[in-house]
Motif scaffolding. Structure first.
Motif, PDB file in Angstrom:
ATOM      1  N   ILE A 119      -8.392 -27.602  -0.583  1.00 32.39           N
ATOM      2  CA  ILE A 119      -7.391 -28.670  -0.632  1.00 32.39           C
ATOM      3  C   ILE A 119      -7.498 -29.386  -1.975  1.00 32.39           C
ATOM      4  CG2 ILE A 119      -6.447 -30.703   0.522  1.00 32.39           C
ATOM      5  CD1 ILE A 119      -6.496 -28.233   2.293  1.00 32.39           C
ATOM      6  N   LEU A 120      -6.402 -29.373  -2.740  1.00 33.45           N
ATOM      7  CA  LEU A 120      -6.327 -30.064  -4.024  1.00 33.45           C
ATOM      8  C   LEU A 120      -5.399 -31.259  -3.897  1.00 33.45           C
ATOM      9  CD1 LEU A 120      -5.938 -26.976  -6.402  1.00 33.45           C
ATOM     10  CD2 LEU A 120      -8.051 -28.149  -5.759  1.00 33.45           C
ATOM     11  N   ASP A 121      -5.836 -32.412  -4.360  1.00 33.51           N
ATOM     12  CA  ASP A 121      -5.041 -33.643  -4.309  1.00 33.51           C
ATOM     13  C   ASP A 121      -4.244 -33.830  -5.588  1.00 33.51           C
ATOM     14  OD1 ASP A 121      -5.795 -34.439  -1.813  1.00 33.51           O
ATOM     15  OD2 ASP A 121      -7.165 -36.015  -2.463  1.00 33.51           O
ATOM     16  N   GLU A 122      -3.007 -34.278  -5.434  1.00 32.22           N
ATOM     17  CA  GLU A 122      -2.205 -34.723  -6.575  1.00 32.22           C
ATOM     18  C   GLU A 122      -2.791 -36.053  -7.046  1.00 32.22           C
ATOM     19  OE1 GLU A 122       2.557 -35.401  -7.447  1.00 32.22           O
ATOM     20  OE2 GLU A 122       1.780 -35.628  -5.411  1.00 32.22           O
ATOM     21  N   GLU A 123      -3.141 -36.152  -8.325  1.00 31.48           N
ATOM     22  CA  GLU A 123      -3.839 -37.351  -8.801  1.00 31.48           C
ATOM     23  C   GLU A 123      -2.995 -38.612  -8.659  1.00 31.48           C
ATOM     24  OE1 GLU A 123      -6.861 -38.077 -12.344  1.00 31.48           O
ATOM     25  OE2 GLU A 123      -4.803 -38.013 -13.102  1.00 31.48           O
TER      26      GLU A 123
ATOM     27  N   LYS B 194      -0.738 -32.836  -1.274  1.00 28.27           N
ATOM     28  CA  LYS B 194      -1.915 -31.988  -1.388  1.00 28.27           C
ATOM     29  C   LYS B 194      -1.459 -30.544  -1.533  1.00 28.27           C
ATOM     30  CE  LYS B 194      -4.461 -35.172   1.586  1.00 28.27           C
ATOM     31  NZ  LYS B 194      -5.151 -35.843   0.476  1.00 28.27           N
ATOM     32  N   LEU B 195      -2.237 -29.787  -2.279  1.00 28.75           N
ATOM     33  CA  LEU B 195      -1.928 -28.380  -2.488  1.00 28.75           C
ATOM     34  C   LEU B 195      -2.992 -27.556  -1.766  1.00 28.75           C
ATOM     35  CD1 LEU B 195       0.163 -26.679  -4.093  1.00 28.75           C
ATOM     36  CD2 LEU B 195      -1.578 -26.459  -5.881  1.00 28.75           C
ATOM     37  N   PRO B 196      -2.643 -26.944  -0.618  1.00 32.62           N
ATOM     38  CA  PRO B 196      -3.622 -26.118   0.110  1.00 32.62           C
ATOM     39  C   PRO B 196      -3.572 -24.676  -0.358  1.00 32.62           C
ATOM     40  CG  PRO B 196      -1.661 -26.444   1.457  1.00 32.62           C
ATOM     41  CD  PRO B 196      -1.382 -27.099   0.119  1.00 32.62           C
ATOM     42  N   ILE B 197      -4.739 -24.101  -0.597  1.00 31.75           N
ATOM     43  CA  ILE B 197      -4.835 -22.732  -1.086  1.00 31.75           C
ATOM     44  C   ILE B 197      -5.778 -21.959  -0.174  1.00 31.75           C
ATOM     45  CG2 ILE B 197      -5.524 -21.270  -3.025  1.00 31.75           C
ATOM     46  CD1 ILE B 197      -4.866 -23.614  -4.883  1.00 31.75           C
ATOM     47  N   VAL B 198      -5.307 -20.864   0.398  1.00 28.58           N
ATOM     48  CA  VAL B 198      -6.125 -20.049   1.292  1.00 28.58           C
ATOM     49  C   VAL B 198      -7.137 -19.249   0.477  1.00 28.58           C
ATOM     50  CG1 VAL B 198      -6.124 -18.182   2.992  1.00 28.58           C
ATOM     51  CG2 VAL B 198      -4.256 -19.853   2.968  1.00 28.58           C
ATOM     52  N   ILE B 199      -8.412 -19.349   0.858  1.00 31.55           N
ATOM     53  CA  ILE B 199      -9.464 -18.597   0.186  1.00 31.55           C
ATOM     54  C   ILE B 199     -10.381 -17.976   1.233  1.00 31.55           C
ATOM     55  CG2 ILE B 199      -9.430 -19.989  -1.916  1.00 31.55           C
ATOM     56  CD1 ILE B 199     -11.829 -21.521  -0.868  1.00 31.55           C
ATOM     57  N   GLY B 200     -11.201 -17.032   0.824  1.00 33.49           N
ATOM     58  CA  GLY B 200     -12.137 -16.383   1.725  1.00 33.49           C
ATOM     59  C   GLY B 200     -13.480 -17.090   1.765  1.00 33.49           C
ATOM     60  N   ALA B 201     -14.383 -16.569   2.581  1.00 35.23           N
ATOM     61  CA  ALA B 201     -15.684 -17.202   2.787  1.00 35.23           C
ATOM     62  C   ALA B 201     -16.525 -17.219   1.514  1.00 35.23           C
ATOM     63  CB  ALA B 201     -16.430 -16.485   3.911  1.00 35.23           C
ATOM     64  N   PHE B 202     -16.554 -16.111   0.778  1.00 39.90           N
ATOM     65  CA  PHE B 202     -17.361 -16.057  -0.442  1.00 39.90           C
ATOM     66  C   PHE B 202     -16.818 -17.012  -1.496  1.00 39.90           C
ATOM     67  CE2 PHE B 202     -18.246 -11.777   1.371  1.00 39.90           C
ATOM     68  CZ  PHE B 202     -19.611 -11.923   1.516  1.00 39.90           C
ATOM     69  N   GLU B 203     -15.489 -17.093  -1.584  1.00 43.97           N
ATOM     70  CA  GLU B 203     -14.870 -18.008  -2.544  1.00 43.97           C
ATOM     71  C   GLU B 203     -15.162 -19.458  -2.161  1.00 43.97           C
ATOM     72  OE1 GLU B 203     -13.374 -15.505  -1.065  1.00 43.97           O
ATOM     73  OE2 GLU B 203     -12.697 -14.136  -2.652  1.00 43.97           O
ATOM     74  N   ALA B 204     -15.114 -19.740  -0.842  1.00 42.55           N
ATOM     75  CA  ALA B 204     -15.419 -21.090  -0.361  1.00 42.55           C
ATOM     76  C   ALA B 204     -16.859 -21.467  -0.693  1.00 42.55           C
ATOM     77  CB  ALA B 204     -15.181 -21.175   1.147  1.00 42.55           C
ATOM     78  N   GLN B 205     -17.770 -20.516  -0.537  1.00 45.17           N
ATOM     79  CA  GLN B 205     -19.173 -20.763  -0.833  1.00 45.17           C
ATOM     80  C   GLN B 205     -19.371 -21.095  -2.310  1.00 45.17           C
ATOM     81  OE1 GLN B 205     -22.515 -18.282   0.812  1.00 45.17           O
ATOM     82  NE2 GLN B 205     -22.656 -17.603  -1.303  1.00 45.17           N
ATOM     83  N   ALA B 206     -18.696 -20.349  -3.192  1.00 39.80           N
ATOM     84  CA  ALA B 206     -18.839 -20.577  -4.631  1.00 39.80           C
ATOM     85  C   ALA B 206     -18.351 -21.960  -5.032  1.00 39.80           C
ATOM     86  CB  ALA B 206     -18.072 -19.508  -5.402  1.00 39.80           C
ATOM     87  N   ILE B 207     -17.302 -22.439  -4.365  1.00 40.29           N
ATOM     88  CA  ILE B 207     -16.766 -23.767  -4.666  1.00 40.29           C
ATOM     89  C   ILE B 207     -17.631 -24.845  -4.030  1.00 40.29           C
ATOM     90  CG2 ILE B 207     -14.789 -25.308  -4.296  1.00 40.29           C
ATOM     91  CD1 ILE B 207     -13.026 -22.749  -4.498  1.00 40.29           C
TER      92      ILE B 207
END
Length: 203
Positions: free
Chosen positions: A24-28, A33-46
């Motif tokens: 979830i990215l917030d507009e400053e 909000k900008l939601p972006i679907v990611i996988g488990a490994f990508e979520a872990q890296a973030i």
């Protein structure tokens, strides 16, 4: 074209779509909000980049890339989420070395993971925010800024929001600490971040 600055709000786990997460990215300067679907490994890296208190026993790929760039004096100036096609976001990394800029394509999850590590700003274009930006109400209902049914249905699949660590409130503090140590030992840093949030709420 003017750019909209985004900040990282957090990561939400999907209860309805196994293995899927929402970045979830917030507009400053706005409510979207900008939601972006990611996988488990990508979520872990973030997640490991967001949670400063959690340190992996070995450097992750993005951490290694950061060390490489620092060694050779390469700066990540900013990240731009520049395109949205069939629900897939495309991003660019803008690098600088010795006053010369280079632009590289990247998966959005990788771009965000690096932006956090470099403390680099994240931007997108107004047309992408108008198409995919949403406003989340207090309940998990979604108010759409656009009539794009594909984006709305995609968001509804994972926005049973769990950003605040729901699901761990039934555990005793000692059990939470044990689970935290196990998650770190297994290098499951996204789970570790959620457990740490629950522990922090009780401190």
């Amino acid at each position: 074209m003017s750019l909209i600055k985004l900040t990282v709000k957090g990561i939400s786990y999907s209860h309805s779509q196994n293995g899927a997460y929402a970045l979830i990215l917030d507009e400053e300067h706005g409510d979207r909000k900008l939601p972006i679907v990611i996988g488990a490994f990508e979520a872990q890296a973030i997640a490991i980049a967001i949670e400063e208190e959690i340190r992996p026993p070995r450097p992750l790929t993005h951490d290694l890339f950061k060390s490489f760039a620092d060694t050779f004096d390469i700066q990540l100036k900013h990240v731009i989420v520049h395109k949205l096609v069939d629900g897939v976001f495309f991003s660019s990394l803008v690098w600088e070395k010795n006053g010369i800029e280079e632009v590289m394509d990247a998966r959005t999850s990788d771009a965000i993971a690096l932006a956090i590590r470099f403390f680099a700003p994240i931007y997108t274009y107004p047309d992408i925010m108008n198409k995919a930006g949403i406003i989340l109400s207090g309940s998990p209902e979604v108010e759409e800024e656009t009539a794009d049914d594909d984006i709305a249905s995609q968001v509804e699949q994972f926005l049973e929001l769990d950003i605040e660590g729901k699901g761990y409130n039934k555990y005793a503090l000692a059990d939470l600490q044990r689970l935290l140590n196990e998650a770190i030992g297994n290098e499951d840093y996204e789970t570790a971040a959620r457990i740490r949030d629950e522990i922090s709420k009780r401190s």
